[in-house]
Design a protein around this motif. Structure first.
Motif, PDB file in Angstrom:
ATOM      1  N   UNK A  46       0.841  -1.197   0.000  1.00 50.07           N
ATOM      2  CA  UNK A  46       0.000   0.000   0.000  1.00 50.07           C
ATOM      3  C   UNK A  46       0.870   1.238   0.000  1.00 50.07           C
ATOM      4  N   UNK A  47       0.585   2.187   0.885  1.00 50.24           N
ATOM      5  CA  UNK A  47       1.377   3.422   0.941  1.00 50.24           C
ATOM      6  C   UNK A  47       2.471   3.347   2.004  1.00 50.24           C
ATOM      7  N   UNK A  48       2.702   2.152   2.554  1.00 50.04           N
ATOM      8  CA  UNK A  48       3.831   1.944   3.451  1.00 50.04           C
ATOM      9  C   UNK A  48       3.553   2.088   4.930  1.00 50.04           C
ATOM     10  N   UNK A  49       2.295   2.241   5.319  1.00 50.17           N
ATOM     11  CA  UNK A  49       2.002   2.443   6.729  1.00 50.17           C
ATOM     12  C   UNK A  49       2.325   1.218   7.583  1.00 50.17           C
ATOM     13  N   UNK A  50       1.831   0.049   7.192  1.00 49.25           N
ATOM     14  CA  UNK A  50       2.078  -1.135   8.022  1.00 49.25           C
ATOM     15  C   UNK A  50       3.574  -1.441   8.089  1.00 49.25           C
ATOM     16  N   UNK A  51       4.277  -1.328   6.976  1.00 50.02           N
ATOM     17  CA  UNK A  51       5.724  -1.556   6.981  1.00 50.02           C
ATOM     18  C   UNK A  51       6.424  -0.563   7.908  1.00 50.02           C
ATOM     19  N   UNK A  52       5.949   0.669   7.934  1.00 46.17           N
ATOM     20  CA  UNK A  52       6.547   1.688   8.802  1.00 46.17           C
ATOM     21  C   UNK A  52       6.305   1.369  10.273  1.00 46.17           C
ATOM     22  N   UNK A  53       5.119   0.913  10.616  1.00 52.62           N
ATOM     23  CA  UNK A  53       4.837   0.539  12.004  1.00 52.62           C
ATOM     24  C   UNK A  53       5.703  -0.646  12.426  1.00 52.62           C
ATOM     25  N   UNK A  54       5.872  -1.603  11.525  1.00 51.33           N
ATOM     26  CA  UNK A  54       6.716  -2.757  11.845  1.00 51.33           C
ATOM     27  C   UNK A  54       8.176  -2.335  11.993  1.00 51.33           C
ATOM     28  N   UNK A  55       8.628  -1.442  11.113  1.00 49.30           N
ATOM     29  CA  UNK A  55      10.002  -0.931  11.192  1.00 49.30           C
ATOM     30  C   UNK A  55      10.212  -0.148  12.487  1.00 49.30           C
ATOM     31  N   UNK A  56       9.221   0.637  12.883  1.00 49.90           N
ATOM     32  CA  UNK A  56       9.326   1.387  14.139  1.00 49.90           C
ATOM     33  C   UNK A  56       9.433   0.436  15.328  1.00 49.90           C
ATOM     34  N   UNK A  57       8.732  -0.685  15.277  1.00 46.81           N
ATOM     35  CA  UNK A  57       8.835  -1.681  16.348  1.00 46.81           C
ATOM     36  C   UNK A  57      10.267  -2.208  16.436  1.00 46.81           C
ATOM     37  N   UNK A  58      10.891  -2.497  15.291  1.00 45.05           N
ATOM     38  CA  UNK A  58      12.292  -2.938  15.288  1.00 45.05           C
ATOM     39  C   UNK A  58      13.199  -1.865  15.882  1.00 45.05           C
ATOM     40  N   UNK A  59      13.000  -0.631  15.442  1.00 48.43           N
ATOM     41  CA  UNK A  59      13.825   0.489  15.910  1.00 48.43           C
ATOM     42  C   UNK A  59      13.672   0.666  17.419  1.00 48.43           C
ATOM     43  N   UNK A  60      12.440   0.690  17.901  1.00 49.05           N
ATOM     44  CA  UNK A  60      12.190   0.891  19.323  1.00 49.05           C
ATOM     45  C   UNK A  60      12.676  -0.288  20.165  1.00 49.05           C
TER      46      UNK A  60
END
Length: 136
Positions: A46-60
Motif C-alpha cells: 500500500x502506501x507503506x504504513x504497516x511496513x513503517x509501524x513494523x520498522x518502528x517496532x524494530x527500531x524501538x
C-alpha cells in the motif's frame, strides 16, 4: 518518532483512504515488540504504513529486523517510497510484483489472487494485506 506521531503522519496524508485503523497498527507494533521477530514478509505494501509501524517496532526494540514488502501497483510503490520516514527506510525493502489468479484442486470453485514473485526468505511473520481478491 513515536507510534502516535507516525500514525498522525500517515493519517494526514491525502493517500490515507485505505490504510489500517490505528488499533490494528498498534496491535501489530506491540506483537513485534513482544516477540522474537526479525524478518517480516508484508504482502500488500500500500502506501507503506504497516511496513513503517513494523520498522518502528524494530527500531524501538533495538534489533536489526527487516520488512520485505510487496506491492502490485506502481503508484503505491512510489507513494510508499515518498511517505516512509527516512529513519525507518533502512528496515524496509519494497518489491513490485505483478499478480495473477489461480485455483487449487483441493479448494474447488475458489479463485485466489497471488503475487507472481515473492522474494525467498526465512520469515518469522507474514502479514497479508494483498493482493486484492477483486482480481478474479
Amino acid at each position: 518518532m513515536t507510534l502516535n506521531s507516525l500514525a498522525t503522519y500517515f493519517y494526514s496524508s491525502k493517500h490515507s483512504r485505505w490504510i489500517m485503523h490505528f488499533q490494528d497498527a498498534k496491535n501489530l507494533y506491540d506483537f513485534i515488540k513482544k516477540n522474537d521477530i526479525k524478518n517480516i514478509l508484508d504482502l500488500g505494501a500500500g502506501i507503506g504504513m504497516s511496513a513503517s509501524f513494523m520498522a518502528l517496532a524494530f527500531k524501538d526494540k533495538g534489533v536489526e529486523g527487516h520488512v520485505t514488502s510487496i506491492e502490485q501497483f506502481d503508484k503505491c510503490v512510489k507513494i510508499a517510497n515518498e511517505l516512509i520516514p527516512e529513519e525507518l527506510k533502512k528496515y524496509i525493502t519494497i518489491h513490485k510484483s505483478g499478480t495473477s489468479v489461480t485455483q487449487f484442486k483441493e479448494i474447488p470453485y475458489q479463485p485466489f489472487s497471488i503475487y507472481d514473485t515473492v522474494p525467498k526468505g526465512d520469515y518469522n511473520l507474514i502479514v497479508v494485506d494483498g493482493p486484492g481478491a477483486w482480481k478474479e
